[in-house]
Design an enzyme around this catalytic site. Structure first.
Site, PDB file in Angstrom:
ATOM      1  CE  LYS A 104     -54.610  -4.255  35.906  1.00 45.69           C
ATOM      2  NZ  LYS A 104     -55.210  -3.136  36.634  1.00 45.69           N
ATOM      3  CG  PHE A 164     -19.688  -6.324  29.684  1.00 48.74           C
ATOM      4  CD1 PHE A 164     -19.267  -7.523  29.138  1.00 48.74           C
ATOM      5  CD2 PHE A 164     -19.361  -5.146  29.033  1.00 48.74           C
ATOM      6  CE1 PHE A 164     -18.527  -7.557  27.969  1.00 48.74           C
ATOM      7  CE2 PHE A 164     -18.620  -5.154  27.867  1.00 48.74           C
ATOM      8  CZ  PHE A 164     -18.199  -6.368  27.321  1.00 48.74           C
ATOM      9  CG  HIS A 195     -16.410 -10.822  26.480  1.00 40.82           C
ATOM     10  ND1 HIS A 195     -15.520 -10.050  25.774  1.00 40.82           N
ATOM     11  CD2 HIS A 195     -17.640 -10.537  25.974  1.00 40.82           C
ATOM     12  CE1 HIS A 195     -16.188  -9.313  24.892  1.00 40.82           C
ATOM     13  NE2 HIS A 195     -17.481  -9.584  24.991  1.00 40.82           N
ATOM     14  CG  ASP A 197      -7.455  -7.058  21.789  1.00 40.39           C
ATOM     15  OD1 ASP A 197      -7.450  -7.113  20.550  1.00 40.39           O
ATOM     16  OD2 ASP A 197      -8.349  -6.485  22.451  1.00 40.39           O
ATOM     17  CG  ASP A 203      -7.718  -1.632  19.899  1.00 42.26           C
ATOM     18  OD1 ASP A 203      -8.245  -1.443  18.793  1.00 42.26           O
ATOM     19  OD2 ASP A 203      -8.133  -1.101  20.951  1.00 42.26           O
ATOM     20  N   GLY A 254     -10.080  -5.902  15.597  1.00 43.35           N
ATOM     21  CA  GLY A 254      -8.788  -6.386  16.035  1.00 43.35           C
ATOM     22  C   GLY A 254      -8.546  -7.859  15.755  1.00 43.35           C
TER      23      GLY A 254
END
Length: 824
Positions: free
Chosen positions: A241, A587, A635, A653, A655, A692
Site C-alpha cells: 500500500k 472466453f 466448451h 450445431d 442454429d 439450438g
C-alpha cells in the site's frame, strides 16, 4: 566463451584510434542496463547496425536491408564483434580505408526487455525481445540460422512479431528520409561535417512518433475496502500500500494528462512526470497508479508533500491498465490487466520515473506481516479474476499496519507560545449528513507546516458542527471545513476521539465532503465444495434465478463425474463471468497465469506457428476449481490432448433463425439423424441450453481435421441442396431468414462445442443435456433443463455415454456415398 575483459579485443584490433573518431573499446559496467541503438551505416554497402546492451558491451548485428515492421519479412542480420557501450553515442564519419569506413547516423535509440531468459536464448540462437525506441517498437525476434558448410560468419534473422506495431509495408521504417534521433541531421549533413544546431534538433523532435489516437477520458478509479485481516488463497494478489497520491495517467493525442482520484487535472503539479510516459509503445492508454516522491526522507507522505512544494523528483508506480489503443480492459480479469500492463512497461529502467509495482499471489497473512515488519503502511489485496469497477468494492481490500485516516479540519486551539499560529488542530469526519467531532491533533507539525496551514484556512465565527465538548469549545477558533488532513493515531477513545494523533500532511486530492470514517469489515468466509475453497460463494451469478457462485460450484460437483466421462482430456475454452452473467464475461482458452493447478496444461501449436498453453480438465476438481475462477461454461475440442490431430467427435450445431419455433428445429434434428443413418452412422442429440440442438457422433481416430471438416461441410451442403428453403450451410445472417443453419464449423482444428452438462450463462441457469431421441420429441425448447433437474437426471442412464461406446469410422464407402449425394 571469451572472458569478459577480452570481449572488446576484436573491436580494438580492427581500428586505428589515431585515425578514427570511434571510441576506444573499454568494457563498461555490467549494470544490467537495457539500452538498444540502431546506427544507419553507409559503409561499402548501406546497412543498419543493431546493438543491444548486455553485460557491459553492445552485442551487434549488421542488418543488410534494415529492420522491417512486416512479420513476413525476415531480414538477414550478420553478427559482428561486440562494441563498447560508449559506441551508442557515436555519430560521424569513419575515414576511408578504416574498418567500416563511411557515415554513421544514430537512427534509433531506446530500451529493450527480454520476453524469455536472454542468456539461454542467446546461446540457443533464438532471442525474443520487446523494443521501446523512437522507430522500432513492440516485439522482435533474432533467430540464428544453421551455418552452411565452411561458413565463418554468424548469420541471424531479424523478424518483427505480430502485434500493434507490425505493418504490411516491408520498408515502412527505412523508406522515409531519416533524421538522426540524436542531432536531427541527415546522412549527407553528417558526412559533410555539419554541426548540430537548433534547426537540426527540431527535426529530431518532429521526426519522433507522436500519439495519434484520442486520449481516454478520466474515469472513476476503483477503491479498496478496509478489512481487519489479509485474505488468504491463490485467488488474491497482494501489493504494497503506497503512501502517496492516487493518479490516473491518460495517454494519447495532445500529450499525457495526470488526474487525481477525484478527477482534478494535476498535470502541472506532477510536471516532473511529464516525459515519463513518452517511451511507452502505444497510441493511447489509461493507467492507474500512485505518485510518490523519488527521494524518501522521513515519512513517504511528507516527502511527497515536500517534493511537490519544492519541485523534487516524482515516481509513478503503475498497478493497473484500464484501456490501451481504444480497447477497454476494465471487463477483463485483474491478472490479465496486470500482464498487459507489464508488457506495456517492459524495458523501462527499474529506477526510472515510471515503474511497475511488484505483487505476490497468495500467502496474504504472511505478506501483510512482512509489510508491517518493514515499516510499510499496509497492503492492498486484489482478486485475480475480478474486473475493474469505478467504485469501492470488495474485490480490492486494504489492510493497514497502523491506524490512519483522513479528517476534515474544522478549527484549532490557539498556542500560548510566541510565533506559533496554533497548538493543535480540531478534526471531524462526515457521519450520515453531518460532521462529527473526532478530537485534536497536536504533533507532526514543523514551523513551516504550521504557517502554511494558517495561510490556507479561512476563519469563521461559529463552529461548523455541534458536538464539540465544552472544554474544547471554550478556547477554539473555527475555520471553514475545507482542508483534509491525513492523521496517524493509535486508537479511538471510548468517546470516539483519536488518541495520540499525529499530522502527516494535507490531502489536496480529496474533497472534504467525501471524508468519512472507515471501519474494517470482515473478509467473506470461504466455502469448501468438493475439496476446493470457493470464495464469495454467496455472490449472485444468475440474479433472475437466484443462483450463486456456490451453486455453480455445487452443480459441477454434482455432474462432474458424468462430465469427465464425456469431456476429460480435451482442450477447453472457458466462458468466465467473474461478476455474474450481468457483468463482463469473456472466453479464455490460454493459460495466462493465475489459473488453478487442478486444471492441466498442454502446449499446442497455433495457426501462426507459435505455441500456446491450453487448459484441459482431467477430474471433477478441475471443474470446481474453474468455477471458483468464475467459469460458467465449458466448451470442448473434438479431439483429446494425446492425439490432437485426430478428432474423435463430430458435431452438427443446428442454429434456427429467430422466427422459427422449436418444433421446426426438432424435426430438423431428426432429419439430420436420418440422413446420417442412411450413411450407416448412428448419432445422438444434445439440447444446448440455448436455442439450438447438437447432433453428434463419436469417431475412431482414423482421419485428420481436414477430412472430418470436409465430410461435415459436404453433408451440410447436401442438406441445403436437398431442401434450400429449410436449411443453409453458410454463416451469413442475411441468408438464414426463415431457415436453420447447419453449422459444420465446429469440426475444424481449434473449434469448440458446448460440453454436455455444462451450464449456460443465460437467465434461468439452463444446462446443456444429452437426450434420447424419443425424449427430444416431447421437449418444448432447448433450454428446459435447470440445475435443479440434475439430481434426478443423473439417476437415469445417459444416452451420450452409451453412444460413446460405439466408435464409428468415416470409411471410404461412407465418404463415397456422401460424395455421390453431392454430385446428384
Amino acid at each position: 566463451m571469451t572472458r569478459a575483459p577480452d570481449r572488446l579485443a576484436v573491436y580494438n584490433e580492427k581500428r586505428d584510434f589515431e585515425r578514427t573518431a570511434e571510441p576506444a573499446g573499454k568494457l563498461g559496467p555490467a549494470r544490467g542496463g537495457r539500452r538498444f541503438i540502431v546506427q544507419k551505416h553507409a559503409a561499402s554497402r548501406l546497412h543498419y547496425d543493431f546493438r543491444l546492451e548486455w553485460e557491459g558491451v553492445l552485442l551487434s548485428w549488421a542488418v543488410t536491408k534494415g529492420p522491417s515492421p512486416d512479420p513476413g519479412e525476415k531480414r538477414l542480420a550478420v553478427r559482428t564483434e561486440d562494441h563498447p557501450l560508449s559506441y551508442g553515442d557515436f555519430e560521424g564519419t569513419i575515414p576511408k580505408g578504416q574498418y567500416g569506413g563511411g557515415t554513421v547516423m544514430l537512427w534509433d535509440d531506446g530500451t529493450w526487455a527480454p520476453q524469455e531468459d536472454f542468456a539461454d536464448g542467446l546461446e540457443a540462437g533464438k532471442i525474443k525481445i520487446t523494443l521501446q525506441g523512437e522507430r522500432m517498437r513492440g516485439g522482435w525476434a533474432l533467430v540464428r540460422m544453421r551455418p552452411r558448410r565452411r561458413e565463418k560468419r554468424e548469420n541471424w534473422l531479424l523478424i518483427k512479431e505480430r502485434d500493434d506495431y507490425a505493418e504490411e509495408t516491408p520498408d515502412a521504417l527505412t523508406a522515409p528520409e531519416a533524421f538522426s534521433v540524436k542531432t536531427g541531421r541527415r546522412m549527407g549533413e553528417i558526412a559533410d561535417g555539419v554541426e548540430p544546431s537548433k534547426k537540426t534538433a527540431a527535426r529530431a523532435e518532429t521526426d519522433a512518433p507522436k500519439r495519434s489516437r484520442k486520449r481516454p477520458a478520466f474515469r472513476k478509479p476503483q477503491l479498496a475496502t478496509l478489512v481487519a485481516e489479509a485474505p488468504d488463497g491463490e485467488e488474491w494478489l497482494h501489493e504494497t500500500k503506497f503512501d502517496g497520491y492516487r493518479c490516473l495517467a491518460a495517454l494519447g493525442k495532445g500529450g499525457t494528462r495526470l488526474f487525481t482520484r477525484s478527477g482534478k487535472d494535476w498535470s502541472e503539479k506532477f510536471a516532473p512526470l511529464a516525459e515519463a510516459f513518452a517511451p511507452l509503445p502505444c497510441d493511447a492508454a489509461l493507467i492507474d497508479g500512485e505518485v510518490m516522491a523519488a527521494k524518501i526522507e522521513g515519512s513517504a507522505f511528507s516527502s511527497l508533500q515536500k517534493a511537490l512544494k519544492q519541485g523534487g523528483g516524482l515516481v509513478f508506480f503503475a498497478f493497473d491498465l484500464l484501456s490501451i489503443d481504444g480497447e477497454d480492459l476494465t471487463g477483463t480479469p485483474q491478472l490479465e490487466r496486470r500482464e498487459r500492463l507489464a508488457r506495456l512497461l517492459s524495458g523501462l529502467p527499474q529506477d526510472g520515473p515510471l515503474r511497475l509495482t511488484e505483487h505476490v499471489i497468495g500467502h496474504g497473512p504472511q505478506i501483510f506481516a512482512a509489510a508491517c515488519d518493514s515499516g510499510a503502511e499496509g497492503i492492498i489485496s486484489k482478486r485475480v479474476d475480478a474486473p475493474y469497477r469505478g467504485a469501492r468494492s470488495r474485490s480490492w481490500l486494504k489492510v493497514k499496519c497502523t491506524r490512519r485516516q483522513e479528517f476534515v479540519v474544522v478549527g484549532y486551539s490557539p498556542s500560548d507560545k510566541k510565533g506559533r499560529p496554533f497548538a493543535s488542530l480540531l478534526i471531524a469526519s462526515h457521519e450520515g449528513d453531518r460532521l462529527r467531532y473526532k478530537g485534536r491533533v497536536g504533533t507532526g507539525f514543523s514551523g513551516e507546516v504550521m504557517d502554511d496551514l494558517a495561510r490556507r484556512w479561512h476563519a469563521r465565527k461559529t463552529a461548523p458542527l455541534d458536538d464539540v465538548p465544552g472544554d474544547v469549545t471554550r478556547d477554539a477558533r473555527w475555520v471553514r471545513p475545507e482542508l483534509v488532513a491525513e492523521v496517524e493515531f493509535t486508537e479511538f477513545t471510548a468517546d470516539g476521539y483519536v488518541r495520540h494523533g499525529a499530522f502527516l500532511g494535507l490531502r489536496e486530492d480529496k474533497a472534504a465532503e467525501d471524508v468519512k470514517l472507515e471501519a474494517p469489515r470482515e473478509v467473506e468466509m470461504d466455502t469448501e465444495i468438493g475439496g476446493i475453497r470457493i470464495s464469495s460463494a454467496e455472490r449472485k451469478v444468475f440474479p433472475e434465478a437466484g443462483c450463486t457462485k456456490g451453486d455453480v460450484a455445487r452443480h459441477y460437483e454434482r455432474v462432474g463425474a458424468r462430465m469427465m466421462a464425456l469431456m476429460s482430456h480435451r482442450p477447453l475454452s472457458l466462458f468466465r463471468c467473474p461478476s455474474g452473467i450481468e457483468g463482463q464475461c469473456f472466453f479464455q482458452k490460454h493459460d495466462s497465469g493465475g489459473m488453478p493447478d487442478e486444471l492441466s496444461r498442454v502446449s499446442i501449436a497455433e495457426s501462426d506457428g507459435e505455441d500456446a498453453e491450453y487448459l484441459y480438465a482431467t477430474r471433477l476438481e478441475s471443474l470446481i476449481a474453474a468455477a471458483q475462477m468464475g467459469s460458467i461454461e465449458f466448451h470442448i475440442w473434438g479431439a483429446k490432448v494425446d492425439r490432437l490431430e485426430r478428432p474423435d467427435r463430430l458435431v452438427f450445431d443446428l442454429d434456427p433463425d429467430e422466427g422459427l419455433g422449436f418444433s421446426q428445429l426438432r424435426e430438423a434434428a431428426f432429419e439430420v439423424r436420418d440422413r446420417l443413418g442412411d450413411l450407416g452412422l448412428t448419432s445422438g442429440a444434445i439440447v444446448t441450453g440455448g436455442k439450438g440442438v447438437h447432433v453428434w457422433l463419436p469417431l475412431r481416430r482414423t482421419r485428420g481435421w481436414d477430412s472430418v471438416k470436409l465430410f461435415a461441410k459436404t453433408f451440410a451442403h447436401v442438406m441445403e441442396a436437398r431442401e434450400p428453403d429449410r436449411y443453409v450451410a453458410t454463416m451469413s445472417k442475411s441468408k438464414r431468414k426463415g431457415r436453420i443453419f447447419i453449422d459444420y464449423l465446429r469440426n475444424e482444428r481449434g473449434a469448440t462445442a458446448i460440453a454436455p452438462y455444462s451450464l449456460r450463462a443465460r437467465p434461468g441457469a439452463p444446462v446443456a443435456v444429452p437426450v434420447h431421441w424419443d425424449e427430444l420429441r416431447k421437449l418444448d425448447a432447448a433450454n428446459v433443463f435447470r440445475m435443479s433437474d440434475m439430481a434426478a437426471r443423473l439417476k437415469k442412464d445417459c444416452p451420450a455415454l452409451a453412444l460413446q461406446e460405439d466408435l464409428q469410422v468415416l470409411s471410404n464407402g461412407v465418404i463415397e456415398k456422401l460424395q455421390g449425394w453431392a454430385e446428384s
